[in-house]
Design an enzyme around this catalytic site. Structure first.
Site, mmCIF file in Angstrom:
data_model
loop_
_atom_site.group_PDB
_atom_site.id
_atom_site.type_symbol
_atom_site.label_atom_id
_atom_site.label_comp_id
_atom_site.label_asym_id
_atom_site.label_seq_id
_atom_site.Cartn_x
_atom_site.Cartn_y
_atom_site.Cartn_z
ATOM 1 N N GLU A 1 0.820 -1.190 0.000
ATOM 2 C CA GLU A 1 0.000 0.000 0.000
ATOM 3 C C GLU A 1 0.860 1.248 0.000
ATOM 4 O OE1 GLU A 1 -3.288 -0.001 2.481
ATOM 5 O OE2 GLU A 1 -3.844 -1.967 1.697
ATOM 6 N N CYS B 1 3.377 -4.287 16.520
ATOM 7 C CA CYS B 1 2.807 -3.222 17.356
ATOM 8 C C CYS B 1 1.322 -3.539 17.526
ATOM 9 C CB CYS B 1 2.999 -1.859 16.695
ATOM 10 S SG CYS B 1 4.727 -1.480 16.379
ATOM 11 N N CYS C 1 3.187 8.368 1.356
ATOM 12 C CA CYS C 1 3.565 7.423 2.411
ATOM 13 C C CYS C 1 3.904 6.085 1.739
ATOM 14 C CB CYS C 1 2.405 7.272 3.388
ATOM 15 S SG CYS C 1 2.752 6.117 4.717
ATOM 16 N N CYS D 1 4.519 -7.003 8.220
ATOM 17 C CA CYS D 1 5.520 -6.509 9.170
ATOM 18 C C CYS D 1 5.663 -7.512 10.303
ATOM 19 C CB CYS D 1 5.097 -5.159 9.730
ATOM 20 S SG CYS D 1 6.356 -4.400 10.781
ATOM 21 N N CYS E 1 -1.630 -1.825 15.415
ATOM 22 C CA CYS E 1 -1.427 -1.648 13.976
ATOM 23 C C CYS E 1 -2.035 -2.800 13.173
ATOM 24 C CB CYS E 1 0.070 -1.560 13.714
ATOM 25 S SG CYS E 1 0.490 -1.580 11.972
ATOM 26 N N CYS F 1 -2.934 6.225 9.465
ATOM 27 C CA CYS F 1 -1.808 5.566 10.108
ATOM 28 C C CYS F 1 -2.234 4.276 10.803
ATOM 29 C CB CYS F 1 -1.202 6.489 11.148
ATOM 30 S SG CYS F 1 -0.366 7.856 10.393
HETATM 31 S S1 SF4 Z 1 3.385 0.290 13.319
HETATM 32 FE FE1 SF4 Z 1 2.802 -1.545 12.132
HETATM 33 S S2 SF4 Z 1 4.009 -1.428 10.248
HETATM 34 FE FE2 SF4 Z 1 4.950 -0.001 11.732
HETATM 35 S S3 SF4 Z 1 6.554 -1.218 12.780
HETATM 36 FE FE3 SF4 Z 1 4.691 -1.416 14.036
HETATM 37 S S4 SF4 Z 1 3.692 -3.305 13.259
HETATM 38 FE FE4 SF4 Z 1 5.195 -2.663 11.714
#
Ligand code: SF4
Length: 390
Positions: free
Chosen positions: A117, A158, A147, A154, A161, A381
């Site tokens: 994306e 987090c 962006c 990933c 996210c 975000c």
């Molecule tokens: S915010 Fe999401 S994309 Fe960014 S490092 Fe953390 S898990 Fe990975």
């Protein structure tokens, strides 16, 4: 016997390409010059080829008329193609933000093409009301932010996210990272050197866990496409060895650095961002202190406000103390958390975001409130997960 066609029948068509095509996009002018030298061509043809794919943004070898017809024919016969990643789907928000699914250069498992994306935010990410009042205007954008993603999925996990839900599928190559930018520049008709454009490496993935490809892409964008590293910001969750390598990069190609802080102390941060257990806040700050800053350059601390978890007044005071203690020229970017399916947090209560900002400002910390962009199309975000609904 004729079987009913299924998704997998289509994907498993005999002869479907399983290998990555030979892509020119992603090679810098020296690499292009060596390729052409092997074909008996002069080195300056490499510059022409780089100019054609990165500046003129041509996507077909046939269209590169600065190269002789015979050479174009030979490149094509030998299996080369420009191979720039392509925008395959567009979602448009009422606020003018566009979210793209961009198809890269490699195939995924079983030949399934993987998309990442990329988000286009006209007027930057601070200047609009964010309520759609600007939509429909004929006014051309005056500045914009792209962006960019660095990985498919990933691994950092987090907790707030959506991308984390994908896990890490694979790293993107340098051409796949830079290609997202050039594909968007082309779509939006951006004029390099004239239009005000910022890049943020804050899309899917942790750029510093795909370090060589990320910096390879930055080099292409600076040296071949002509963008300034001072208009680029890379955000990291705090990968200490990556920050140390980053600090050793020459200033001419090093983007600005943002640390995704998101919590006032180690206890809360380890809950919200498990990566903090490996590299706690002080270790990250120590690594950041070694990055030689350019005149007037500041470190950005990104701070996502999670309702009840990180948005309380005592958190603001703690963040102010933390930022002051670093001794770094710094600013804080506040982002109200954007909800996503299956994520166990709440949006911060109305008023708490402004109160948090005011408390930081009162403590003398430069602070900015990032307006939510493209929430309706999952472009905001932490919302990037190849969501197909718009
Ligand atoms: S915010 Fe999401 S994309 Fe960014 S490092 Fe953390 S898990 Fe990975």
């Amino acid at each position: 016997m004729t079987r009913k066609a299924t998704h997998f029948d289509i994907l498993d068509v005999p002869g479907a390409p399983e290998v990555t095509p030979k892509a020119l996009f992603g090679m810098d002018r020296e690499a292009l010059a060596s390729l052409l030298a092997e074909m008996g061509e002069s080195a300056w043809r490499g510059r022409q080829l780089a100019e054609a794919i990165y500046v003129q943004r041509l996507t077909s070898i046939n269209d590169i008329t600065t190269l002789p017809l015979a050479l174009r024919g030979r490149l094509t016969r030998e299996g080369w193609e420009v191979g720039r990643p392509a925008i395959v789907q567009v979602f448009r928000s009422v606020d003018g933000t566009e979210r793209y699914l961009v198809q890269g250069q490699s195939s995924g498992a079983k030949g399934v093409p993987e998309t990442v994306e990329t988000v286009w935010m006209p007027e930057g990410d601070e200047g609009e009301a964010g309520d759609g009042t600007e939509a429909g205007s004929d006014k051309r954008w005056e500045r914009a932010t792209i962006c960019v993603s660095s990985q498919v999925g990933c691994a950092v996990n987090c907790q707030f996210c959506l991308t984390a839900k994908l896990g890490l599928q694979r790293n993107l190559g340098a051409g796949e990272i830079a290609g997202q930018v050039v594909a968007v520049l082309e779509r939006q008709g951006v004029e390099i050197g004239k239009d005000r454009l910022n890049l943020v490496f804050m899309g899917m993935g942790e750029p510093l866990l795909n370090y060589d490809n990320f910096m390879g892409a930055v080099r292409l964008l600076v040296e071949e496409v002509g963008l300034s590293p001072l208009r680029m910001t890379v955000s990291t969750s705090g990968i200490v060895p990556g920050i140390e390598s980053f600090g050793r990069e020459p200033a001419e190609i090093r983007p600005k650095l943002a640390i995704s802080l998101n919590a006032p102390n180690d206890a809360v941060r380890s809950e919200v961002m498990p990566v903090n257990r490996k590299w706690p806040i002080e270790a990250v700050i120590d690594a950041v202190r070694k990055v030689p800053l350019r005149p007037r350059e500041r470190i950005t601390f990104e701070y996502v406000l999670l309702g009840g978890v990180t948005n309380q007044p005592e958190h603001a005071r703690e963040v102010a103390r933390l930022v002051r203690r670093t001794g770094l020229p710094a600013k804080v970017n506040l982002i109200a958390w954007n909800p996503g399916p299956g994520i166990p947090y709440e949006m911060p209560a109305a008023g708490s975001v402004e109160r948090f900002r005011d408390l930081l400002a009162a403590e003398g910390v430069p602070v900015y409130l990032r307006r939510p962009r493209g929430r309706d199309i999952y472009a905001a975000c932490g919302q990037l997960k190849r969501t197909l609904e718009s």
